[in-house]
Enzyme design. Structure first.
Site, short mmCIF file in Angstrom:
data_model
loop_
_atom_site.label_atom_id
_atom_site.label_comp_id
_atom_site.label_asym_id
_atom_site.label_seq_id
_atom_site.Cartn_x
_atom_site.Cartn_y
_atom_site.Cartn_z
N LYS A 168 72.79 26.92 43.24
CA LYS A 168 73.65 27.14 42.07
C LYS A 168 73.09 26.36 40.88
O LYS A 168 71.88 26.24 40.76
CB LYS A 168 75.11 26.77 42.39
CG LYS A 168 75.57 27.41 43.70
CD LYS A 168 77.04 27.33 43.92
CE LYS A 168 77.37 27.97 45.27
NZ LYS A 168 78.78 28.13 45.53
N ASN A 170 71.65 28.29 48.48
CA ASN A 170 71.99 28.64 47.10
C ASN A 170 72.30 27.35 46.34
O ASN A 170 73.38 26.78 46.50
CB ASN A 170 73.22 29.58 47.12
CG ASN A 170 73.69 29.92 45.72
OD1 ASN A 170 73.03 29.62 44.73
ND2 ASN A 170 74.85 30.56 45.63
N GLU A 187 80.86 34.02 42.24
CA GLU A 187 80.91 33.27 40.97
C GLU A 187 80.45 34.15 39.80
O GLU A 187 80.93 34.01 38.68
CB GLU A 187 80.07 31.98 41.10
CG GLU A 187 80.80 30.96 41.95
CD GLU A 187 79.90 30.00 42.72
OE1 GLU A 187 78.70 29.89 42.39
OE2 GLU A 187 80.40 29.38 43.68
N SER A 206 81.41 27.34 52.75
CA SER A 206 81.65 26.01 53.34
C SER A 206 80.90 25.76 54.65
O SER A 206 81.41 25.06 55.53
CB SER A 206 83.15 25.75 53.51
OG SER A 206 83.76 25.65 52.24
N GLY A 242 75.80 26.87 50.29
CA GLY A 242 75.86 26.45 48.88
C GLY A 242 75.81 24.94 48.79
O GLY A 242 74.75 24.32 48.86
N GLY A 243 76.98 24.32 48.65
CA GLY A 243 77.10 22.87 48.44
C GLY A 243 76.22 22.02 49.37
O GLY A 243 75.56 21.09 48.92
N HIS A 282 77.21 37.65 43.73
CA HIS A 282 77.89 36.43 44.18
C HIS A 282 79.27 36.36 43.52
O HIS A 282 79.42 36.75 42.36
CB HIS A 282 77.06 35.19 43.84
CG HIS A 282 77.58 33.97 44.51
ND1 HIS A 282 78.66 33.27 44.02
CD2 HIS A 282 77.19 33.34 45.64
CE1 HIS A 282 78.91 32.25 44.85
NE2 HIS A 282 78.03 32.27 45.84
N GLU A 337 80.97 36.60 52.40
CA GLU A 337 81.41 35.34 51.82
C GLU A 337 82.88 35.44 51.37
O GLU A 337 83.15 35.89 50.24
CB GLU A 337 80.56 34.99 50.60
CG GLU A 337 79.10 34.80 50.90
CD GLU A 337 78.49 33.74 49.99
OE1 GLU A 337 78.06 32.71 50.51
OE2 GLU A 337 78.48 33.93 48.76
N GLY A 362 83.06 26.68 48.71
CA GLY A 362 83.28 25.36 48.11
C GLY A 362 84.63 24.74 48.42
O GLY A 362 85.03 23.78 47.77
P1 PGA Z 1 79.46 26.79 49.69
O1 PGA Z 1 78.89 27.99 48.83
O2 PGA Z 1 78.55 26.64 50.88
O3 PGA Z 1 79.41 25.59 48.77
O4 PGA Z 1 80.84 27.14 50.09
C1 PGA Z 1 78.44 29.17 49.42
C2 PGA Z 1 78.08 30.14 48.37
O5 PGA Z 1 78.62 30.07 47.26
O6 PGA Z 1 77.23 31.01 48.56
#
Ligand code: PGA
Length: 255
Positions: free
Chosen positions: A12, A10, A91, A202, A223-224, A89, A159, A165
């Site tokens: 983002k 992802n 967010e 994470s 994600g990150g 998600h 999640e 994050g």
């Molecule tokens: P992250 O994000 O790996 O940066 O924690 C995961 C996500 O938002 O799906």
């Protein structure tokens, strides 16, 4: 039947077109495109399709067409050969105030348009502290999947919101327990026993070896770390774990 593992990236709202070109150069030879789904910022999706990646869209709207400036519909996504959509998600839930009911409309419209849904659910830190994780997961599943009859195109991403994050994750045992719970809920309410449940929050090069050993895990949502070179190692570790499992089907895993 054993489902094969999935790795979802992802991106983002990260990277520019220049970054994407460099990223593609690095990952395209290394990544097995079969089991990896890249969810770039929407305007960059064609770059990934051109290189035969499986692609997901990070969000869709709950109508197929109309005067909704800035939105993208499931039908439009499907017409671009996009096969997956991330829906719900955290967010989107937090910053754009998406409700369970809106998420449910999105899920249903995606399925109608033959888009596979990666449905994100998870608890906040406070809900975890108050031992409400299972209650939250069950409520989100029931409200987000209301009216769904066919579950073959649903993937659930567990999640925990506090893990996204934050460089923090639940313990492997906690992840296993939550995934087991989600699978149990899917059996109890919908008689589905082959739902794929992946973990997100994470995931990194440092913890992926350990995450890959979780017995109930069907993959990860990254994600990150998915916009960095370490994504290659993360994907390889998860997909290798799958191969090892398939080669030793009857050997029980230790935890
Ligand atoms: P992250 O994000 O790996 O940066 O924690 C995961 C996500 O938002 O799906």
């Amino acid at each position: 039947m054993k489902s094969s593992k999935l790795v979802v990236a992802n991106h983002k709202m990260n990277m520019t077109s220049i970054d994407i070109n460099q990223y593609l150069k690095k990952i395209k030879k290394e990544i097995n495109v079969e089991n990896v789904i890249i969810c770039p910022t929407s305007i960059y999706i064609p770059y990934f399709l051109k290189h035969n990646f499986k692609v997901g869209i990070q969000n869709v709207f709950y109508e197929n067409k109309g005067a909704y400036t800035g939105e993208i519909s499931p039908r439009q996504a499907k017409s671009m050969e996009i096969d997956y959509a991330i829906v719900g998600h955290s967010e989107r839930r937090n910053y754009f105030l998406e409700t369970n009911q809106e998420i449910n409309k999105k899920v249903r419209l995606c399925l109608k348009n033959n888009l596979k849904v990666i449905l994100c659910i998870g608890e906040t830190k406070e809900e975890k502290r108050n031992r409400k994780t299972e209650e939250v997961l069950e409520k989100e599943i029931i409200e987000n999947l209301e009216g769904v009859k066919n579950f073959k195109d649903i993937i659930i991403a567990y999640e925990p919101i506090w893990a996204i994050g934050s460089k923090k994750t639940p313990t492997m045992k906690e992840i296993d327990i939550s995934i087991r719970f989600i699978k149990q809920i899917m059996r109890k309410h919908y008689h589905v026993d082959n739902i794929q449940v992946i973990y997100g929050g994470s995931v990194s090069e440092e913890n992926v070896q350990e995450i890959a050993t979780i017995p109930t895990l069907d993959g990860v949502l990254v994600g990150g770390a998915s916009i960095k070179e370490e994504f290659i190692n993360i994907a390889k570790t998860i997909l290798k774990a799958d191969k090892n499992e398939q080669n030793s089907t009857n050997i029980p895993k230790t935890r």
